[in-house]
Motif scaffolding. Sequence first.
Motif, PDB file in Angstrom:
ATOM      1  N   GLN A   1       0.824  -1.203   0.000  1.00  0.00           N
ATOM      2  CA  GLN A   1       0.000   0.000   0.000  1.00  0.00           C
ATOM      3  C   GLN A   1       0.862   1.259   0.000  1.00  0.00           C
ATOM      4  O   GLN A   1       0.519   2.253  -0.654  1.00  0.00           O
ATOM      5  CB  GLN A   1      -0.914  -0.005   1.233  1.00  0.00           C
ATOM      6  N   ARG A   2       1.984   1.220   0.710  1.00  0.00           N
ATOM      7  CA  ARG A   2       2.883   2.380   0.709  1.00  0.00           C
ATOM      8  C   ARG A   2       3.447   2.638  -0.680  1.00  0.00           C
ATOM      9  O   ARG A   2       3.529   3.799  -1.129  1.00  0.00           O
ATOM     10  CB  ARG A   2       4.009   2.136   1.708  1.00  0.00           C
ATOM     11  N   PHE A   3       3.835   1.575  -1.375  1.00  0.00           N
ATOM     12  CA  PHE A   3       4.347   1.730  -2.731  1.00  0.00           C
ATOM     13  C   PHE A   3       3.258   2.226  -3.681  1.00  0.00           C
ATOM     14  O   PHE A   3       3.492   3.104  -4.521  1.00  0.00           O
ATOM     15  CB  PHE A   3       4.922   0.398  -3.217  1.00  0.00           C
ATOM     16  N   HIS A   4       2.054   1.720  -3.520  1.00  0.00           N
ATOM     17  CA  HIS A   4       0.944   2.146  -4.368  1.00  0.00           C
ATOM     18  C   HIS A   4       0.627   3.622  -4.136  1.00  0.00           C
ATOM     19  O   HIS A   4       0.410   4.391  -5.100  1.00  0.00           O
ATOM     20  CB  HIS A   4      -0.285   1.285  -4.078  1.00  0.00           C
ATOM     21  N   ASP A   5       0.586   4.052  -2.879  1.00  0.00           N
ATOM     22  CA  ASP A   5       0.295   5.457  -2.587  1.00  0.00           C
ATOM     23  C   ASP A   5       1.385   6.369  -3.137  1.00  0.00           C
ATOM     24  O   ASP A   5       1.095   7.472  -3.626  1.00  0.00           O
ATOM     25  CB  ASP A   5       0.163   5.657  -1.078  1.00  0.00           C
ATOM     26  N   CYS A   6       2.635   5.923  -3.053  1.00  0.00           N
ATOM     27  CA  CYS A   6       3.729   6.731  -3.580  1.00  0.00           C
ATOM     28  C   CYS A   6       3.614   6.892  -5.091  1.00  0.00           C
ATOM     29  O   CYS A   6       3.830   7.983  -5.631  1.00  0.00           O
ATOM     30  CB  CYS A   6       5.065   6.102  -3.198  1.00  0.00           C
ATOM     31  N   VAL A   7       3.256   5.820  -5.784  1.00  0.00           N
ATOM     32  CA  VAL A   7       3.127   5.889  -7.242  1.00  0.00           C
ATOM     33  C   VAL A   7       1.977   6.805  -7.633  1.00  0.00           C
ATOM     34  O   VAL A   7       2.093   7.634  -8.551  1.00  0.00           O
ATOM     35  CB  VAL A   7       2.944   4.480  -7.827  1.00  0.00           C
TER      36      VAL A   7
END
Length: 224
Positions: free
Chosen positions: A111-117
């Motif tokens: 989820q952290r990677f998705h939010d960053c993207v």
Amino acid sequence: EPPPETPEPVQAPSFPATWSHTHYMQRDDAPWFWRMYRRAFAQLDRPVSFLKEKVAEPMRGEKQAYYHRRYPRVPSIDQCYTDDIVCAFEAEQQYRRDKKVDFAILALLRQRFHDCVVWNTPNGLYLCKEQQQQFQDNETNVFIKYGDLGYFGTAIDAYMKQKHRLIWERRHGPVGTGRREKYLIAEDREWSWNPAMESGRRQRYFPSESEPDNARKQREQRAD
């Protein structure tokens, strides 16, 4: 024109004096049977409350949040004897808790990677390489431990998988880099025809690395 009449403020409903935040049975003006019940209950509750507040809770140490309970670590399945059922059960329960925690951490990193993207669109994949690398490394570690075990995989299954992976890496190196040549040659020749055996039967053998070359050649000639 006369000024408009202001509406009168709504009065809060008046409740009886007995309706208060204090429980009815705890009031001094409660009926006599409630007071007797309160005294009888106190005779049973006070010793228990005293032991809980003065003995049990201080021995537990710092109070933990209800949503983050910490279980004491127990021996893992490789440290249990084969006939120790209690140790195996505790190791199994610890394995299941660790599995839930590991997958929860993986979900948070995803989820952290998705939010960053999404936040850095259209250059998200370029600016979020650190989050992507963290997620991929954690995903690899989770698959190494829990992959291919299925939903009903147990601690013993995970332990056996770890053992097989260590044996493979000792022979061929890290998983995914292929097999070494000397083991490929041995596996290609593992099935050979032995005329001394009964017709239709095959003899499976692996040439020993410590065997001299001349003895190995003689044995292969006899097999041919």
